[in-house]
Design an enzyme around this catalytic site. Structure first.
Site, PDB file in Angstrom:
ATOM      1  N   VAL A 118       0.837  -1.152  -0.077  1.00  0.00           N
ATOM      2  CA  VAL A 118       0.105   0.022  -0.131  1.00  0.00           C
ATOM      3  C   VAL A 118       0.961   1.345   0.038  1.00  0.00           C
ATOM      4  O   VAL A 118       2.183   1.096   0.454  1.00  0.00           O
ATOM      5  CB  VAL A 118      -0.799   0.109   1.328  1.00  0.00           C
ATOM      6  CG1 VAL A 118      -0.069  -0.150   2.408  1.00  0.00           C
ATOM      7  CG2 VAL A 118      -1.806   1.194   1.315  1.00  0.00           C
ATOM      8  N   HIS A 568       9.455  -7.127  12.190  1.00  0.00           N
ATOM      9  CA  HIS A 568      10.640  -6.233  11.852  1.00  0.00           C
ATOM     10  C   HIS A 568      11.885  -7.048  11.452  1.00  0.00           C
ATOM     11  O   HIS A 568      13.014  -7.102  11.723  1.00  0.00           O
ATOM     12  CB  HIS A 568      11.160  -5.791  13.409  1.00  0.00           C
ATOM     13  CG  HIS A 568      10.029  -4.993  14.078  1.00  0.00           C
ATOM     14  ND1 HIS A 568      10.206  -5.044  15.544  1.00  0.00           N
ATOM     15  CD2 HIS A 568       9.016  -4.259  13.983  1.00  0.00           C
ATOM     16  CE1 HIS A 568       8.970  -4.254  16.126  1.00  0.00           C
ATOM     17  NE2 HIS A 568       8.477  -3.953  15.273  1.00  0.00           N
ATOM     18  N   HIS A 611      11.135  -0.907  18.199  1.00  0.00           N
ATOM     19  CA  HIS A 611      10.295  -1.229  16.833  1.00  0.00           C
ATOM     20  C   HIS A 611      11.050  -0.334  15.809  1.00  0.00           C
ATOM     21  O   HIS A 611      11.378   0.963  16.193  1.00  0.00           O
ATOM     22  CB  HIS A 611       8.890  -0.426  17.157  1.00  0.00           C
ATOM     23  CG  HIS A 611       8.143  -1.590  18.167  1.00  0.00           C
ATOM     24  ND1 HIS A 611       6.872  -2.131  17.574  1.00  0.00           N
ATOM     25  CD2 HIS A 611       8.400  -1.861  19.485  1.00  0.00           C
ATOM     26  CE1 HIS A 611       6.736  -2.935  18.810  1.00  0.00           C
ATOM     27  NE2 HIS A 611       7.312  -2.869  19.811  1.00  0.00           N
TER      28      HIS A 611
END
Length: 630
Positions: A118, A568, A611
């Site tokens: 996307v 990740h 993150h």
């Protein structure tokens, strides 16, 4: 649901630019128009890093920038924009839906790997945790042979990407951040594209997170973005405070700049190959064109200055290999002509993994499960979210309950023996190309005073244990344990010359005893959190794994059927010296090429306890300056 009135103020500020947007936003725009142009810079992948670097490069009106994005735009879709719907867009049209191969010899099943397909990439899919690693982890990149890649140099780029929307005293008190010493705004950026904030809706689980660790005498950390991220914290989210919508790469970097005549983005356009000049540029390969598919047809577009690969940890090595750059044996096995032998392509893959456990809560507790249980409540919360300056909605909340612990804090009784075992494991592999990395990981582990988190603990407001179904009408909290520095290394390689075929992802999860032992210790620790007096105030009972699970063997058997990726993956085009398995140098240029760079998570050579999105934006910001300086 159409774009809400709560977002209207933001949309109106962009209306002038969107009215004059690049033609790719207009229905019926033809790929032939994009392909008929030549661009100074072509960015392959309009994701987290790709749109950031494209926006920065196009600040110079004298250059042209084209972006190829395989996905569509998700603009205005609440499944992306509403923070409280985190995870709902996984497995949808916005997701590549990759799968990691099973490893039966280690008892590891196939694992789904969501990656963003996307505009905005995985920044449109992630759970909006905004944090940073420890200083020493970034400094390790420089230690591995990358001059200038250290905390001091990367921190300004982290700040450049962000704007901190300060929280109120009332919200800080609800999170108990005042007990932790308060939030220091000096650690944050002030005028970057990505907005970060602490949502005003504070779930009961989030209110109890810091007290639960105080119960265990674990220190609190109100400033985890300071370069010292250990211990219990409430991390901010990449959510706009003015309208409680996800702040991600597309609306932050691209939509406000889409009016620029020198910036063109083509969606639904899948890059399939890099085409090189027949004549080498001073003995190196030079990218001449990018081949891509759009609407079932194949096109090429000309590169005038540089091609920038931002296709991500999976598809960056795939495109390199499809173009003839990589390991000779891999390429020859599928009939791809070798243009440049570069053995590090697709190697050194590292990923975080998490396991989950869940607890049933008292029936009067409100969690995200309440949206599923009570349609009237769900409709009310949708209305609140869509109301400008209205009361907080449960849909405002993301994931912010985070704790990082060292090995000694996680497992004080077993830490020394676990450390001794992994030292021996590493020393038996001195000839490995990963030996230098592993030695640094041992440094991270080596002392009780280590500043590096080995396990991440996460609190989720609702039922979030994969592969299981919550009981109707009940509410839950879920706790996660995520391994931050695996010693295992995986690979991602093509096994077909078909550019539309997915590459083979061999994660090699838990291929060594230490990673397995750490995951077991982390999963066991989740019960310690739940049994704290603070958490016991709203818990009825443990539902997964259940109190009958007590031994290490039982815990391991449980988490091996209840773990997944933490989303990740890094390392498959590592920034390392070429002789150490590197694919790109410290300027992010692919070895053996004159005008090809990689700008995405695949360049990260050694994983971090964080993150990754904040660091990826910083990489893109730094890359733009490197390129502009050439």
């Amino acid at each position: 649901m159409t774009p809400s009135t709560r977002r209207l103020a933001t949309i109106l500020t962009l209306s002038a630019s969107l009215a004059a947007a690049a033609p790719e936003l207009v229905p019926g725009f033809e790929a032939v128009t994009f392909a008929s142009r030549a661009y100074d810079y072509i960015v392959i992948g309009g994701g987290t890093a790709g749109l950031a670097v494209a926006a920065r490069l196009s600040e110079d009106a004298g250059v042209t920038v084209g972006v190829l994005e395989a996905g569509i735009s998700g603009e205005g879709d609440d499944i992306i924009d509403q923070p409280g719907k985190f995870g709902a867009n996984i497995g949808t049209i916005y997701d590549w839906n990759f799968t990691v191969a099973a490893v039966p010899e280690f008892g590891i099943p196939a694992v789904n790997w969501p990656r963003g397909k996307v505009l905005g990439g995985s920044s449109a899919l992630n759970f909006m945790v905004w944090d940073r690693p420890a200083e020493i982890e970034i400094d390790a990149w420089e230690k591995l042979g990358n001059p200038g890649w250290n905390w001091e140099n990367l921190l300004p780029y982290m700040k450049k990407s962000e704007t901190y929307d300060a929280l109120s005293d009332e919200t800080a008190a609800a999170y108990n951040l005042d007990e932790a010493g308060g939030v220091n705004a000096n650690y944050y950026g002030t005028d970057g594209p990505i907005h970060i904030s602490y949502p005003d809706y504070v779930a009961q689980q989030q209110q109890l997170w810091l007290p639960a660790f105080q119960d265990q005498e674990v220190p609190l950390n109100s400033n985890p973005l300071s370069g010292h991220n250990l211990h219990a914290n409430i991390s901010p989210s990449n959510v706009r405070a003015d309208n409680s919508s996800r702040s991600y790469s597309a609306p932050a970097y691209y939509f406000p700049n889409s009016y620029r005549p020198n910036l063109s983005v083509l969606t639904s356009a899948r890059a399939t190959r890099l085409i090189f000049d027949d004549n080498k540029d001073n003995g190196t390969l030079r990218v001449k064109c990018i081949e891509f598919q759009h609407g079932g047809k194949t096109y090429t577009v000309e590169v005038l200055k540089e091609a920038i690969l931002s296709a991500g940890t999976v598809q960056t090595p795939q495109l390199l290999e499809l173009s003839g750059i990589g390991r000779k044996d891999i390429l020859e096995a599928v009939g791809v002509k070798v243009k440049l032998e570069l053995p590090g392509v697709g190697e050194n893959m590292q990923d975080h993994t998490y396991s989950a456990a869940s607890w049933e809560l008292k029936p009067d507790v409100v969690t995200l499960d309440s949206l599923r249980n009570d349609p009237e409540f769900a409709a009310q919360q949708e209305e609140l979210w869509a109301t400008p300056n209205g009361s907080p909605s449960i849909l405002d909340e993301a994931v912010g309950s985070i704790t990082y612990l060292t090995l000694h804090e996680l497992s004080p009784d077993n830490a020394e023996s676990l450390y001794a075992d992994v030292v021996a494991w590493v020393e038996e592999r001195k000839d490995s190309s990963y030996y230098e990395q592993w030695k640094i990981q041992l440094e991270f582990l080596s002392t009780q005073n280590s500043s590096v988190g080995q396990i991440e603990l996460i609190g989720v407001d609702g039922f979030f244990t994969g592969g299981e179904v919550p009981e109707a009408g009940k509410v839950y909290t879920t706790l996660l344990a995520a391994n931050q520095h695996p010693f295992g290394r995986g690979t991602i390689h093509i096994n077909s010359s078909d550019p539309l075929a997915y590459p083979v992802i061999l994660a090699n999860y838990f291929s060594n005893p230490f990673d397995t032992a750490l995951q077991t210790a982390g999963t066991k620790y989740l019960r310690t959190i739940a049994e704290s007096p603070s958490y016991q105030s709203f818990i009825i009972q443990e539902t997964l794994p259940g109190k009958d699970v007590t031994t290490d063997e039982q815990w391991e058997a449980y988490w091996k059927t209840h773990f997944t990726t933490e989303y990740h993956p890094i390392g498959t085009a590592s920034m390392l010296p070429r002789e150490k398995g590197g694919v790109v140098d410290a300027d992010l240029k692919v070895y053996g090429t004159s005008n090809l760079r990689v700008v995405d998570a695949s360049i990260i050579p050694l994983h971090i306890s964080a993150h990754v999105q904040a660091v990826i934006y910083a990489i893109a910001e730094k890359a733009a300056d490197i390129i502009k300086a050439c």
